[in-house]
Scaffold this active site. Structure first.
Site, PDB file in Angstrom:
ATOM      1  N   SER A   1      -5.890  -5.717  -2.525  1.00 14.14           N
ATOM      2  CA  SER A   1      -7.307  -5.340  -2.869  1.00 14.14           C
ATOM      3  C   SER A   1      -7.333  -3.887  -2.886  1.00 14.14           C
ATOM      4  CB  SER A   1      -8.208  -5.591  -1.443  1.00 14.14           C
ATOM      5  OG  SER A   1      -7.526  -5.014  -0.195  1.00 14.14           O
TER       6      SER A   1
ATOM      7  N   PHE B   1      -0.216  -2.485   8.703  1.00 16.16           N
ATOM      8  CA  PHE B   1      -0.843  -1.591   7.769  1.00 16.16           C
ATOM      9  C   PHE B   1      -2.083  -2.171   7.328  1.00 16.16           C
ATOM     10  CE2 PHE B   1       3.588  -0.428   7.096  1.00 16.16           C
ATOM     11  CZ  PHE B   1       3.503   0.810   7.557  1.00 16.16           C
TER      12      PHE B   1
ATOM     13  N   PHE C   1      -1.418  11.778  11.109  1.00 21.52           N
ATOM     14  CA  PHE C   1      -2.473  12.877  10.533  1.00 21.52           C
ATOM     15  C   PHE C   1      -2.751  12.547   9.180  1.00 21.52           C
ATOM     16  CE2 PHE C   1      -1.875  13.500  14.946  1.00 21.52           C
ATOM     17  CZ  PHE C   1      -2.857  14.148  15.405  1.00 21.52           C
TER      18      PHE C   1
ATOM     19  N   PRO D   1     -20.693  15.637   6.828  1.00 23.57           N
ATOM     20  CA  PRO D   1     -21.014  15.488   8.135  1.00 23.57           C
ATOM     21  C   PRO D   1     -19.565  14.776   8.819  1.00 23.57           C
ATOM     22  CG  PRO D   1     -22.362  13.990   6.740  1.00 23.57           C
ATOM     23  CD  PRO D   1     -21.271  14.941   5.865  1.00 23.57           C
TER      24      PRO D   1
ATOM     25  N   LEU E   1      -5.097 -11.372   5.372  1.00 17.30           N
ATOM     26  CA  LEU E   1      -5.017 -11.734   6.862  1.00 17.30           C
ATOM     27  C   LEU E   1      -6.332 -12.418   7.482  1.00 17.30           C
ATOM     28  CD1 LEU E   1      -3.911  -8.551   8.534  1.00 17.30           C
ATOM     29  CD2 LEU E   1      -2.617 -10.770   8.599  1.00 17.30           C
TER      30      LEU E   1
ATOM     31  N   ALA F   1      -5.310   9.369  13.415  1.00 19.94           N
ATOM     32  CA  ALA F   1      -5.615  10.678  14.077  1.00 19.94           C
ATOM     33  C   ALA F   1      -7.378  10.556  14.191  1.00 19.94           C
ATOM     34  CB  ALA F   1      -5.283  12.072  13.699  1.00 19.94           C
TER      35      ALA F   1
ATOM     36  N   GLY G   1       0.808  -1.192   0.106  1.00 16.38           N
ATOM     37  CA  GLY G   1      -0.008  -0.039  -0.043  1.00 16.38           C
ATOM     38  C   GLY G   1       0.779   1.122   0.008  1.00 16.38           C
TER      39      GLY G   1
ATOM     40  N   TYR H   1     -14.774   3.378  10.530  1.00 10.06           N
ATOM     41  CA  TYR H   1     -13.321   3.159  10.287  1.00 10.06           C
ATOM     42  C   TYR H   1     -12.505   3.422  11.583  1.00 10.06           C
ATOM     43  CZ  TYR H   1      -8.670   4.636   8.799  1.00 10.06           C
ATOM     44  OH  TYR H   1      -7.085   4.805   8.963  1.00 10.06           O
TER      45      TYR H   1
END
Length: 339
Positions: free
Chosen positions: A34, A80, A177, A292, A59, A125, A10, A148
């Site tokens: 993926s 990750f 961040f 939102p 995984l 964060a 990634g 998430y």
């Protein structure tokens, strides 16, 4: 002895693989591709001139995970792998909870089985929810505003509990961040599937002509130009932070969280202008309603990482934009450009 990097193909994972190889570590990468490309790992090898072991596996596949540990002497794990789109997590929460939690359970169970008790975890964060002020320190109240972020928060607690139950565990929780930029070679960078969820890859794709215009969500925030302010960190700085965190978990036990940010906030419009200046391209944009859950201002206090890991971000806004543009302009279709 090797370091297992889950999700190593990634965006952040591939840059971290470069830094690990350049620091002399042997690495084993597990990735189901993926939301990434095996081409990224080919280029990691090209950049470093070093080899790595790659397993294309999920995984959630317990047998595959077990075989990675059985076939390699794993010393520590940098984790990750996981689904990461905030909006999608709101729409399909079960998929996020199942993938991010179960995958980590299977990983940790394999680690326990093979006596591997050192892990650097890719947190975010987002675990701070809606912080009342910035800069944000690691002891701010925690509380996610979407599934998430909730998976990251839950996994942080689960990994802390592992250390509480067995103090031989060594855990570093890295709260990122806003990663941006690319490797200065222009050979690896961010290559999101479909329309980007994050601001800067979107800006880069508008600049290169792949997308028509940028939507800026909200221009009525209490900030200097009305747009949201975030802490953007160069992905290579972030990768170096993982190497420092790995050194910490290899040499001590404990469970600690660290903010990886620059400590400086930039607004959306400042980022757009900086990118236009570096690329020489116009980035047309329009204002849209706030999303939102979005907040006005969010930036890190990275003092703990400097104090305990000996790490700090070194690369500035112009370098982030220049490296991102070099990647995007020479790989218009990301890694697909190579096919």
């Amino acid at each position: 002895m090797a370091i297992l990097v889950t999700g190593g193909a990634g965006y952040i994972g591939s840059h971290t693989c470069v830094e690990l190889l350049n620091s002399g570590y042997e690495i084993v990468v597990l990735d189901n591709l993926s939301n990434s490309s095996a081409e990224a790992l080919n280029r990691v090898k090209e950049i470093t001139g070093k080899d790595l072991t790659f397993y294309e596996a999920d995984l959630l596949d317990r047998e595959a995970v077990d075989s990675v540990f059985a076939e390699n002497e794993i010393e520590a794990v940098i984790h990750f792998a996981g689904l990461k789109a905030v909006g999608e997590s709101v729409a399909i929460p079960l998929k996020y909870y199942h993938n991010n939690l179960t995958g980590t359970f299977i990983l940790c169970e394999a680690m326990e089985k093979y006596g591997v008790k050192k892990i650097v975890f890719s947190s975010s964060a987002t675990v701070y929810g809606v912080p009342e002020t910035s800069p944000i320190t690691e002891d701010f109240p925690l509380g996610a505003t979407n599934p998430y972020g909730q998976t990251k928060l839950m996994l942080e607690q689960i990994l802390r509990d592992l250390h509480t139950a067995d103090n031989e565990w060594s855990v570093a929780l890295l709260r990122y961040f806003n990663p941006f930029g690319a490797h200065p070679s222009g050979r690896i960078g961010e290559d999101p599937n479909g329309i980007p969820n994050n601001l800067m890859p979107y800006v880069a794709q508008v600049a290169v002509g792949k997308l028509e215009q940028l939507s800026v969500f909200g221009n009525d925030y209490p900030t200097k130009d009305g747009t949201g302010v975030r802490d953007y960190i160069h992905v290579v700085d972030l990768a170096e932070g993982h190497v420092k965190a790995l050194e910490k978990v290899l040499n001590s036990t404990g469970a600690d969280a660290y903010n990886l940010g620059t400590g400086t906030g930039y607004s959306v419009l400042e980022m757009v202008k900086a990118f236009e200046k570096v690329s020489g391209k116009e980035v047309p944009y329009r204002f849209a309603d706030r999303r939102p859950g979005d907040i006005a201002t969010c930036f890190a206090d990275p003092a703990k990482a400097k104090r305990e890991l000996g790490w700090e971000a070194k690369r500035g806004l112009e370098e982030m934009c220049a490296d991102s543009w070099r990647w995007q302009s020479s790989n218009v279709n990301g890694y697909k450009s190579a096919e």
